[in-house]
Design a protein around this motif. Structure first.
Motif, short mmCIF file in Angstrom:
data_model
loop_
_atom_site.label_atom_id
_atom_site.label_comp_id
_atom_site.label_asym_id
_atom_site.label_seq_id
_atom_site.Cartn_x
_atom_site.Cartn_y
_atom_site.Cartn_z
N ILE A 1 22.71 -53.30 -12.11
CA ILE A 1 21.57 -54.13 -11.70
C ILE A 1 20.50 -53.25 -11.08
N ARG A 2 20.93 -52.28 -10.27
CA ARG A 2 19.94 -51.37 -9.68
C ARG A 2 19.24 -50.53 -10.75
N ARG A 3 19.98 -50.16 -11.79
CA ARG A 3 19.37 -49.42 -12.89
C ARG A 3 18.29 -50.27 -13.57
N GLU A 4 18.64 -51.54 -13.80
CA GLU A 4 17.68 -52.43 -14.47
C GLU A 4 16.43 -52.59 -13.61
N VAL A 5 16.64 -52.75 -12.31
CA VAL A 5 15.51 -52.89 -11.40
C VAL A 5 14.68 -51.62 -11.41
N GLU A 6 15.37 -50.49 -11.43
CA GLU A 6 14.70 -49.19 -11.44
C GLU A 6 13.85 -49.02 -12.71
N ARG B 1 30.54 -53.03 0.46
CA ARG B 1 31.82 -53.08 1.16
C ARG B 1 32.99 -52.73 0.23
N VAL B 2 32.73 -52.77 -1.05
CA VAL B 2 33.80 -52.48 -2.01
C VAL B 2 33.59 -51.09 -2.59
N THR B 3 34.53 -50.18 -2.28
CA THR B 3 34.39 -48.81 -2.79
C THR B 3 34.73 -48.76 -4.27
N VAL B 4 35.84 -49.38 -4.60
CA VAL B 4 36.31 -49.33 -5.99
C VAL B 4 36.55 -50.76 -6.47
N GLY B 5 35.80 -51.17 -7.45
CA GLY B 5 35.96 -52.52 -7.99
C GLY B 5 34.80 -52.85 -8.90
N PRO B 6 34.83 -54.02 -9.52
CA PRO B 6 33.75 -54.38 -10.45
C PRO B 6 32.39 -54.45 -9.76
N GLU B 7 32.42 -54.75 -8.45
CA GLU B 7 31.15 -54.91 -7.72
C GLU B 7 30.32 -53.64 -7.78
N ARG B 8 30.98 -52.50 -7.62
CA ARG B 8 30.25 -51.22 -7.60
C ARG B 8 29.56 -50.99 -8.95
N ILE B 9 30.27 -51.32 -10.02
CA ILE B 9 29.75 -51.08 -11.37
C ILE B 9 28.57 -52.03 -11.63
N ILE B 10 28.74 -53.27 -11.23
CA ILE B 10 27.68 -54.26 -11.48
C ILE B 10 26.46 -53.94 -10.63
N LYS B 11 26.69 -53.53 -9.40
CA LYS B 11 25.56 -53.16 -8.53
C LYS B 11 24.79 -51.98 -9.15
N ALA C 1 31.67 -55.77 -18.34
CA ALA C 1 30.64 -55.61 -19.35
C ALA C 1 30.14 -56.99 -19.79
N GLU C 2 31.05 -57.94 -19.93
CA GLU C 2 30.66 -59.30 -20.34
C GLU C 2 29.70 -59.90 -19.31
N TYR C 3 30.03 -59.70 -18.03
CA TYR C 3 29.19 -60.22 -16.94
C TYR C 3 27.76 -59.70 -17.08
N LEU C 4 27.66 -58.42 -17.42
CA LEU C 4 26.34 -57.80 -17.50
C LEU C 4 25.60 -58.14 -18.79
N HIS C 5 26.35 -58.27 -19.87
CA HIS C 5 25.72 -58.54 -21.18
C HIS C 5 25.26 -59.99 -21.32
N ALA D 1 34.66 -46.27 -11.41
CA ALA D 1 33.95 -46.16 -10.12
C ALA D 1 33.61 -44.71 -9.84
N GLY D 2 34.52 -43.80 -10.17
CA GLY D 2 34.23 -42.37 -9.97
C GLY D 2 33.03 -41.93 -10.78
N ARG D 3 32.98 -42.37 -12.01
CA ARG D 3 31.84 -42.00 -12.88
C ARG D 3 30.55 -42.59 -12.35
N ILE D 4 30.66 -43.83 -11.88
CA ILE D 4 29.47 -44.48 -11.32
C ILE D 4 29.02 -43.76 -10.04
N MET D 5 29.99 -43.38 -9.20
CA MET D 5 29.64 -42.68 -7.95
C MET D 5 28.79 -41.44 -8.26
N TYR D 6 29.20 -40.72 -9.29
CA TYR D 6 28.44 -39.52 -9.66
C TYR D 6 27.04 -39.89 -10.13
N ARG D 7 26.97 -40.91 -10.97
CA ARG D 7 25.67 -41.29 -11.54
C ARG D 7 24.74 -41.91 -10.51
N GLU D 8 25.31 -42.52 -9.48
CA GLU D 8 24.46 -43.10 -8.43
C GLU D 8 23.56 -42.04 -7.82
#
Lengths: 351, 164
Positions: free
Chosen positions: A313-318, A300-310, A98-102, A24-31
């Motif tokens: 998905i936003r990257r794919e949309v982008e 609503r979820v700061t740290v969890g799989p939701e943040r990573i998946i979001k 990763a499985e969810y996304l792949h 989540a920390g790595r994702i926060m930076y990349r967001e």
């Protein structure tokens, strides 16, 4: 489906944070490097060269700086996505994220290979390298079933689809629809295994939306209730049997029932349009918009799989959005014409 | 009330005033220390991810990582105050049990607040990860959680003075 009560989930917060804190920390930076609306406006106002210049200031720079034709744009964006997926695989090792996304890409590859086999319509270039299983492994598994080249789940899926093709008829649309059903059901299972309420709700919404699309599109091409019962996915909030019955009801009743339901707002524009004039892309746009809005609950979820998946998905949309803009620029379309093809919700959230 | 406490103090497990006092002091530190350890674990996990992407942010993130640690200090202060303010060897059972109860605000509030402060700091780290200049705002949010740990410490110290 077993959704944990709130208290139990709260007690598991600690393990979730220790599991997902680092990713989540790595994702926060990349967001912070995701495109915002101002940048999109600059892209729309620029010509192709200008767009590449603007993208050079972003994480897309190294992937697109030498692109001059559509093929190079496509290759660059694909490579960008592949690197993002490698990043996710790396930081989420040992989880189901990763499985969810792949999954989407694995099923896409599977459909491509099955179409090659059954209908000779698959294009070898259609496969993607964003799946967790190499497309060649799927091909070899089809040539030598039970050789153990694929995990058990995938062997089972192939056999299941083969059986259904025999039972329901060897038609490309059956293959597509039944594979999509299996994909959505598997995605829900994966979300459930992650014990994430938001992810489960999002996956359920995805099933409902896909089922509603099948009903609406099916009516446009005169499919019957029998077809609906075969291909509607289980696990959503809407009962597939009721949906299948509704699909054969007169148009007025269908519209009244759907508009009164949970998805009425999403479908209002599409349902009110004349059935013969209704456009497929309008339906896709409405459903994409709805799912992106649903995904906003992940905030609503700061740290969890939701943040990573979001994030992914936003990257794919982008990536889809950049593709539309760059292809539009290459084909000398006006800014207004390109903007029409974009959905404002693409930029909701962090924009 | 005092008589009732004295009876409980003598009969419940047969603990003396000294034993009740030490139990309270220990509990205050256990609560604060455990909470701080958990809170720091939350924020450290997130911060380590941000630092992998941008090691330059270490200085910016350090206050956020350290802030859930204060509850452990409050627990330590409470424990030490128990031994400084009271002559544990001579206090009667009823005083001991009052010291024990006076330690509970720090024990519980510091535990809970440190855990939630770690979670709040983890959210705030997201702001800093994207925009370093937001550190000021990011620090305010977990600092608000800190308020209640400070109130608990103040109450515990006040109760000590009343008991003394």
């Amino acid at each position: 489906m077993n959704i944990e009560p709130d208290m139990t989930r709260a007690m598991k917060t600690f393990s979730r944070v220790t599991r997902y804190g680092h990713p989540a920390g790595r994702i926060m930076y990349r967001e912070g490097s995701q495109l915002n609306w101002q940048r999109i406006e600059r892209l729309l106002e620029s010509d192709f060269g200008g767009c590449i210049g603007i993208l050079r200031e972003t994480s897309y720079g190294p992937y697109l700086e030498t692109a001059t034709v559509s093929r190079e744009v496509e290759v660059g964006l694909q490579k960008f996505l592949r690197d993002e997926y490698e990043f996710i695989d790396d930081v989420c090792a040992g989880t189901r994220v990763a499985e969810y996304l792949h999954l989407k890409y694995d099923f896409l590859n599977l459909k491509t290979v099955l179409k090659e086999n059954y209908f000779n319509t698959g294009n070898p270039d259609m496969g993607t390298d964003l799946g967790s299983i190499d497309i060649e492994r799927i091909r070899s598994s089809l040539e030598k079933p039970h050789a153990g080249s694929l995990p058990d789940y995938w062997e089972g899926v192939i056999q299941d689809i083969k059986r259904k093709l025999i039972e329901y008829g060897e038609e490309p649309h059956i293959l597509d629809a039944y594979s999509d059903k299996l994909y959505l059901e598997r995605r829900l299972e994966t979300a459930d295994a992650e014990r994430s309420r938001h992810l489960v709700n999002f996956s359920r919404a995805g099933i409902d939306v896909a089922n509603l699309k099948i009903i609406i599109r099916g009516r446009w091409v005169n499919r019957g209730g029998d077809y609906f019962r075969k291909v509607l996915a289980e696990g959503g909030r809407l009962d597939p049997k009721l949906l299948a019955d509704l699909g054969t009801e007169p148009r007025e009743r269908l519209i009244t029932t759907m508009l009164a339901g949970k998805y009425g707002r999403m479908l209002s524009k599409v349902l009110r349009a004349d059935e013969k004039k209704a456009r497929l892309d309008e339906l896709d746009r409405a459903t994409d918009l709805y799912l992106l809005e649903e995904m906003e609950r992940f905030k609503r979820v700061t740290v969890g799989p939701e943040r990573i998946i979001k994030y992914m998905i936003r990257r794919e949309v982008e990536v889809g959005l950049i593709r539309i803009i760059l292809m539009g620029k290459l084909h000398k379309l006006s800014a207004a014409s390109i903007e029409e093809r974009l959905t404002p919700a693409y930029l909701s959230g962090e924009a | 009330m005092v008589n009732a406490l004295a009876v409980i103090g003598k009969s419940w497990g047969g603990l003396t005033g000294q034993q009740w006092g030490v139990l309270g002091a220990a509990l205050a530190f256990i609560g604060g220390g455990m909470g701080s350890a958990m809170g720091i674990t939350y924020i450290s996990n997130v911060a380590s991810g941000i630092l992998v992407e941008d090691p330059e942010k270490f200085g910016t993130l350090l206050p956020l990582i350290a802030i859930p640690g204060t509850q452990g200090i409050y627990g330590l202060i409470t424990g030490i105050l128990v031994t400084i303010m009271f002559d544990l060897k001579t206090i009667p059972g009823q005083t001991g049990i009052m010291i024990f109860f006076a330690c509970l605000p720090v024990a519980f509030v510091c535990f809970i607040s440190a855990v939630f402060q770690g979670l709040t700091a983890a959210s705030a780290a997201g702001m800093v990860a994207r925009r370093t200049e937001e550190l000021g705002k990011a620090l305010v949010l977990p600092a608000l959680v800190e308020t209640y740990a400070v109130f608990a410490l103040i109450l515990t110290i006040y109760l000590f003075t009343v008991i003394k």
